[in-house]
Write a protein that holds these residues in place. Structure first.
Motif, mmCIF file in Angstrom:
data_model
loop_
_atom_site.group_PDB
_atom_site.id
_atom_site.type_symbol
_atom_site.label_atom_id
_atom_site.label_comp_id
_atom_site.label_asym_id
_atom_site.label_seq_id
_atom_site.Cartn_x
_atom_site.Cartn_y
_atom_site.Cartn_z
ATOM 1 N N PRO A 41 0.826 -1.211 0.000
ATOM 2 C CA PRO A 41 0.000 0.000 0.000
ATOM 3 C C PRO A 41 0.860 1.261 0.000
ATOM 4 O O PRO A 41 1.990 1.251 0.477
ATOM 5 C CB PRO A 41 -0.790 -0.109 1.300
ATOM 6 C CG PRO A 41 -0.649 -1.512 1.745
ATOM 7 C CD PRO A 41 0.603 -2.042 1.146
ATOM 8 N N LYS A 42 0.295 2.359 -0.516
ATOM 9 C CA LYS A 42 1.066 3.594 -0.625
ATOM 10 C C LYS A 42 1.368 4.248 0.716
ATOM 11 O O LYS A 42 2.444 4.766 0.920
ATOM 12 C CB LYS A 42 0.335 4.600 -1.517
ATOM 13 C CG LYS A 42 0.482 4.301 -2.971
ATOM 14 C CD LYS A 42 -0.040 5.439 -3.795
ATOM 15 C CE LYS A 42 0.213 5.141 -5.254
ATOM 16 N NZ LYS A 42 -0.180 6.247 -6.104
ATOM 17 N N GLN A 43 0.423 4.277 1.648
ATOM 18 C CA GLN A 43 0.647 5.025 2.879
ATOM 19 C C GLN A 43 0.543 4.170 4.128
ATOM 20 O O GLN A 43 0.398 4.702 5.217
ATOM 21 C CB GLN A 43 -0.340 6.184 2.969
ATOM 22 C CG GLN A 43 -0.106 7.208 1.890
ATOM 23 C CD GLN A 43 -1.011 8.405 2.054
ATOM 24 O OE1 GLN A 43 -2.076 8.316 2.631
ATOM 25 N NE2 GLN A 43 -0.581 9.523 1.526
ATOM 26 N N ASP A 44 0.609 2.883 3.991
ATOM 27 C CA ASP A 44 0.520 2.003 5.151
ATOM 28 C C ASP A 44 1.850 1.328 5.422
ATOM 29 O O ASP A 44 2.655 1.117 4.533
ATOM 30 C CB ASP A 44 -0.542 0.917 4.933
ATOM 31 C CG ASP A 44 -1.950 1.464 4.973
ATOM 32 O OD1 ASP A 44 -2.176 2.482 5.643
ATOM 33 O OD2 ASP A 44 -2.825 0.883 4.308
ATOM 34 N N LEU A 45 2.044 0.994 6.669
ATOM 35 C CA LEU A 45 3.195 0.221 7.095
ATOM 36 C C LEU A 45 2.678 -1.169 7.442
ATOM 37 O O LEU A 45 1.694 -1.303 8.158
ATOM 38 C CB LEU A 45 3.816 0.898 8.322
ATOM 39 C CG LEU A 45 5.041 0.238 8.923
ATOM 40 C CD1 LEU A 45 6.021 1.321 9.345
ATOM 41 C CD2 LEU A 45 4.656 -0.600 10.103
ATOM 42 N N ILE A 46 3.321 -2.192 6.917
ATOM 43 C CA ILE A 46 2.936 -3.573 7.162
ATOM 44 C C ILE A 46 3.894 -4.153 8.198
ATOM 45 O O ILE A 46 5.113 -4.122 8.016
ATOM 46 C CB ILE A 46 3.001 -4.415 5.864
ATOM 47 C CG1 ILE A 46 2.160 -3.788 4.757
ATOM 48 C CG2 ILE A 46 2.600 -5.849 6.143
ATOM 49 C CD1 ILE A 46 0.696 -3.687 5.058
ATOM 50 N N GLY A 104 3.465 -13.814 17.591
ATOM 51 C CA GLY A 104 3.526 -12.647 18.456
ATOM 52 C C GLY A 104 4.848 -11.914 18.466
ATOM 53 O O GLY A 104 4.976 -10.878 19.107
ATOM 54 N N GLU A 105 5.860 -12.432 17.766
ATOM 55 C CA GLU A 105 7.166 -11.773 17.715
ATOM 56 C C GLU A 105 7.260 -10.933 16.450
ATOM 57 O O GLU A 105 6.989 -11.408 15.351
ATOM 58 C CB GLU A 105 8.288 -12.815 17.718
ATOM 59 C CG GLU A 105 9.668 -12.203 17.742
ATOM 60 C CD GLU A 105 10.770 -13.242 17.796
ATOM 61 O OE1 GLU A 105 11.879 -12.870 18.189
ATOM 62 O OE2 GLU A 105 10.551 -14.416 17.432
ATOM 63 N N ASN A 106 7.636 -9.657 16.617
ATOM 64 C CA ASN A 106 7.813 -8.769 15.465
ATOM 65 C C ASN A 106 9.051 -9.180 14.681
ATOM 66 O O ASN A 106 10.131 -9.325 15.256
ATOM 67 C CB ASN A 106 7.963 -7.322 15.925
ATOM 68 C CG ASN A 106 6.707 -6.785 16.561
ATOM 69 O OD1 ASN A 106 5.609 -7.254 16.301
ATOM 70 N ND2 ASN A 106 6.861 -5.794 17.410
ATOM 71 N N TRP A 107 8.886 -9.356 13.368
ATOM 72 C CA TRP A 107 9.996 -9.756 12.493
ATOM 73 C C TRP A 107 10.499 -8.610 11.630
ATOM 74 O O TRP A 107 11.685 -8.362 11.538
ATOM 75 C CB TRP A 107 9.569 -10.902 11.582
ATOM 76 C CG TRP A 107 9.583 -12.221 12.246
ATOM 77 C CD1 TRP A 107 8.860 -12.600 13.352
ATOM 78 C CD2 TRP A 107 10.364 -13.346 11.894
ATOM 79 N NE1 TRP A 107 9.139 -13.881 13.685
ATOM 80 C CE2 TRP A 107 10.061 -14.376 12.797
ATOM 81 C CE3 TRP A 107 11.280 -13.593 10.882
ATOM 82 C CZ2 TRP A 107 10.655 -15.624 12.724
ATOM 83 C CZ3 TRP A 107 11.864 -14.831 10.811
ATOM 84 C CH2 TRP A 107 11.554 -15.834 11.724
ATOM 85 N N SER A 108 9.570 -7.926 10.951
ATOM 86 C CA SER A 108 9.978 -6.861 10.041
ATOM 87 C C SER A 108 8.794 -5.943 9.760
ATOM 88 O O SER A 108 7.655 -6.274 10.055
ATOM 89 C CB SER A 108 10.529 -7.429 8.728
ATOM 90 O OG SER A 108 9.511 -8.068 8.000
ATOM 91 N N ASP A 131 10.015 2.770 -4.286
ATOM 92 C CA ASP A 131 10.784 1.666 -3.695
ATOM 93 C C ASP A 131 10.080 1.114 -2.453
ATOM 94 O O ASP A 131 9.477 1.876 -1.690
ATOM 95 C CB ASP A 131 12.179 2.125 -3.286
ATOM 96 C CG ASP A 131 13.112 2.330 -4.465
ATOM 97 O OD1 ASP A 131 12.716 2.023 -5.602
ATOM 98 O OD2 ASP A 131 14.235 2.811 -4.233
ATOM 99 N N VAL A 132 10.194 -0.190 -2.263
ATOM 100 C CA VAL A 132 9.694 -0.819 -1.056
ATOM 101 C C VAL A 132 10.845 -0.916 -0.056
ATOM 102 O O VAL A 132 11.945 -1.344 -0.406
ATOM 103 C CB VAL A 132 9.117 -2.220 -1.358
ATOM 104 C CG1 VAL A 132 8.755 -2.940 -0.076
ATOM 105 C CG2 VAL A 132 7.912 -2.107 -2.274
ATOM 106 N N ILE A 133 10.582 -0.484 1.163
ATOM 107 C CA ILE A 133 11.580 -0.531 2.228
ATOM 108 C C ILE A 133 11.170 -1.634 3.191
ATOM 109 O O ILE A 133 10.021 -1.689 3.622
ATOM 110 C CB ILE A 133 11.668 0.814 2.961
ATOM 111 C CG1 ILE A 133 12.134 1.899 2.002
ATOM 112 C CG2 ILE A 133 12.577 0.714 4.185
ATOM 113 C CD1 ILE A 133 12.070 3.304 2.566
ATOM 114 N N GLU A 134 12.096 -2.520 3.524
ATOM 115 C CA GLU A 134 11.860 -3.549 4.524
ATOM 116 C C GLU A 134 12.917 -3.412 5.606
ATOM 117 O O GLU A 134 14.111 -3.365 5.315
ATOM 118 C CB GLU A 134 11.911 -4.950 3.929
ATOM 119 C CG GLU A 134 11.569 -6.009 4.946
ATOM 120 C CD GLU A 134 11.553 -7.413 4.384
ATOM 121 O OE1 GLU A 134 11.338 -8.349 5.180
ATOM 122 O OE2 GLU A 134 11.774 -7.592 3.178
ATOM 123 N N LEU A 135 12.467 -3.329 6.849
ATOM 124 C CA LEU A 135 13.365 -3.158 7.989
ATOM 125 C C LEU A 135 13.184 -4.325 8.942
ATOM 126 O O LEU A 135 12.062 -4.665 9.317
ATOM 127 C CB LEU A 135 13.045 -1.852 8.720
ATOM 128 C CG LEU A 135 13.027 -0.584 7.868
ATOM 129 C CD1 LEU A 135 12.567 0.600 8.701
ATOM 130 C CD2 LEU A 135 14.393 -0.327 7.269
#
Length: 79
Positions: free
Chosen positions: A2-7, A13-17, A28-32
């Motif tokens: 999505p353009k303005q959402d963060l996935i 239950g553990e945050n991965w990225s 560009d898609v940014i993955e952290l």
């Protein structure tokens, strides 16, 4: 993506990225990565309004080379 959402990607239950489109508009898609044992890694906090805050800042080293903070769901550009 999505353009303005963060996935936020979680496993048991553990945050991965987190993933989102670069806010500069380049597309560009940014993955952290959020896992504690990886480098580089980021932390995410979600406030009571479900707005994300990421730390440290995001600094793309290729492409548009954007540098910004995500604070309470808003983009704050670094000069």
């Amino acid at each position: 993506m999505p353009k303005q959402d963060l996935i936020l990607l979680q496993d048991e239950g553990e945050n991965w990225s987190v993933g989102f489109r670069c806010p500069c508009g380049c597309g560009d898609v940014i993955e952290l990565l959020l896992l504690p044992d990886v480098k580089p890694r980021w932390d995410i906090k979600i406030d009571f309004r479900n707005r994300p805050t990421l730390s440290p800042s995001v600094w793309k080293t290729t492409g548009c080379r954007s540098h910004f903070w995500v604070r309470s769901g808003k983009i704050l550009w670094v000069d």
